[in-house]
Motif scaffolding. Structure first.
Motif, PDB file in Angstrom:
ATOM      1  N   VAL A  24       0.843  -1.199   0.000  1.00  0.00           N
ATOM      2  CA  VAL A  24       0.000   0.000   0.000  1.00  0.00           C
ATOM      3  C   VAL A  24       0.880   1.253   0.000  1.00  0.00           C
ATOM      4  CG1 VAL A  24      -1.490   1.382   1.512  1.00  0.00           C
ATOM      5  CG2 VAL A  24      -2.075  -1.006   1.030  1.00  0.00           C
ATOM      6  N   GLU A  30      -5.045   6.999   6.128  1.00  0.00           N
ATOM      7  CA  GLU A  30      -4.737   5.564   6.112  1.00  0.00           C
ATOM      8  C   GLU A  30      -3.413   5.298   6.823  1.00  0.00           C
ATOM      9  OE1 GLU A  30      -6.973   4.181   1.988  1.00  0.00           O
ATOM     10  OE2 GLU A  30      -4.849   4.731   1.886  1.00  0.00           O
ATOM     11  N   HIS A  52       1.091   4.162  -2.710  1.00  0.00           N
ATOM     12  CA  HIS A  52       0.857   5.580  -2.384  1.00  0.00           C
ATOM     13  C   HIS A  52       1.974   6.442  -2.972  1.00  0.00           C
ATOM     14  CE1 HIS A  52      -1.975   4.968   1.349  1.00  0.00           C
ATOM     15  NE2 HIS A  52      -2.490   4.524   0.218  1.00  0.00           N
ATOM     16  N   GLU A 106      -8.023  -1.831  -2.353  1.00  0.00           N
ATOM     17  CA  GLU A 106      -8.378  -1.450  -0.976  1.00  0.00           C
ATOM     18  C   GLU A 106      -9.872  -1.687  -0.719  1.00  0.00           C
ATOM     19  OE1 GLU A 106      -5.175   1.976   0.297  1.00  0.00           O
ATOM     20  OE2 GLU A 106      -7.077   2.632  -0.587  1.00  0.00           O
ATOM     21  N   GLN A 147     -12.942   7.681  -1.513  1.00  0.00           N
ATOM     22  CA  GLN A 147     -12.454   7.126  -2.787  1.00  0.00           C
ATOM     23  C   GLN A 147     -13.505   7.244  -3.885  1.00  0.00           C
ATOM     24  OE1 GLN A 147      -8.645   4.519  -1.522  1.00  0.00           O
ATOM     25  NE2 GLN A 147     -10.292   3.373  -2.429  1.00  0.00           N
ATOM     26  N   PHE A 200      -4.741   2.213   8.873  1.00  0.00           N
ATOM     27  CA  PHE A 200      -4.042   0.984   8.524  1.00  0.00           C
ATOM     28  C   PHE A 200      -3.090   0.535   9.638  1.00  0.00           C
ATOM     29  CE2 PHE A 200      -4.472   1.502   3.604  1.00  0.00           C
ATOM     30  CZ  PHE A 200      -5.843   1.370   3.737  1.00  0.00           C
ATOM     31  N   HIS A 257      -5.139   0.585  -7.238  1.00  0.00           N
ATOM     32  CA  HIS A 257      -4.910   0.648  -5.787  1.00  0.00           C
ATOM     33  C   HIS A 257      -6.241   0.800  -5.036  1.00  0.00           C
ATOM     34  CE1 HIS A 257      -3.267   1.912  -1.946  1.00  0.00           C
ATOM     35  NE2 HIS A 257      -3.969   3.024  -2.023  1.00  0.00           N
TER      36      HIS A 257
HETATM   37 FE   LIG Z   1      -4.584   3.922  -0.073  1.00  0.00          FE
END
Ligand SMILES: [Fe+2]
Length: 192
Positions: A40, A143, A44, A81, A105, A148, A77
């Motif tokens: 991830v 995140e 990013h 997710e 998102q 996360f 991505h």
């Molecule tokens: Fe992300």
């Protein structure tokens, strides 16, 4: 201002570059080699580079090509997710965070589609691009700083392996034969 614009504006960056750097460094120190969190973070960074490439393009054709590349990594991505990581947040009693993540998102995907209808190299295009970049940066910060990290702490080791495998599978399903991104896929083939 549309509802989507309002959602995006509401989440547009409040944190400093320094706060973002600190959050990322801490997230990197939490991630294990080639696990879902390390993937991830890698994506990013690719997304940030892709935004920069669109912004700095020197012709309309180059800007359109860079925008397509950005769309591939950002959508691949996001889809991964949404299919794997946010459901895991829900399972880990982080339903509120997951709901916010999906909403943000969806807003970014909508704005990316609207960007496709604008003329490259114009101020309107660059303003929209910057608007999306800011919202995506803030989303990634949330995140990396909280969501996360908490998920990484809550999910048992055995389930982390499954998350890594499923995240990679969904990402690869979207990016397909993209050479640069496939290189990522090869690197992680032995994850966990
Ligand atoms: Fe992300």
């Amino acid at each position: 201002m549309s509802i989507i614009d309002k959602v995006v504006s509401a989440v547009t960056p409040l944190e400093s570059d320094e706060a973002r750097r600190e959050a990322r460094a801490k997230a990197h120190s939490t991630a294990r080699p080639d696990d879902w969190l390390s993937l991830v973070l890698q994506h990013h960074e690719q997304i940030e580079a892709a935004f920069a490439a669109v912004k700095s393009a020197s012709s309309a054709a180059a800007q359109t090509a860079a925008q397509k590349k950005l769309g591939i990594v950002l959508t691949g991505h996001s889809n991964a997710e949404e299919s794997v990581i946010y459901p895991a947040m829900t399972k880990a009693d982080e339903k509120g965070h997951a709901g916010t993540a999906y909403t943000e998102q969806a807003a970014a995907k909508t704005q990316m589609a609207l960007l496709e209808g604008l003329t490259p190299m114009t101020q309107e295009y660059l303003d929209k691009l910057e608007h999306i970049r800011g919202a995506v940066s803030h989303h990634m910060y949330e995140e990396e700083k909280h969501w996360f990290i908490e998920l990484h702490e809550k999910v048992p080791h055995a389930d982390q392996a499954k998350l890594t495998q499923r995240y990679q599978e969904e990402f690869s399903r979207y990016v397909g034969r993209d050479a640069e991104l496939n290189d990522t896929r090869r690197r992680v083939s032995g994850a966990y």
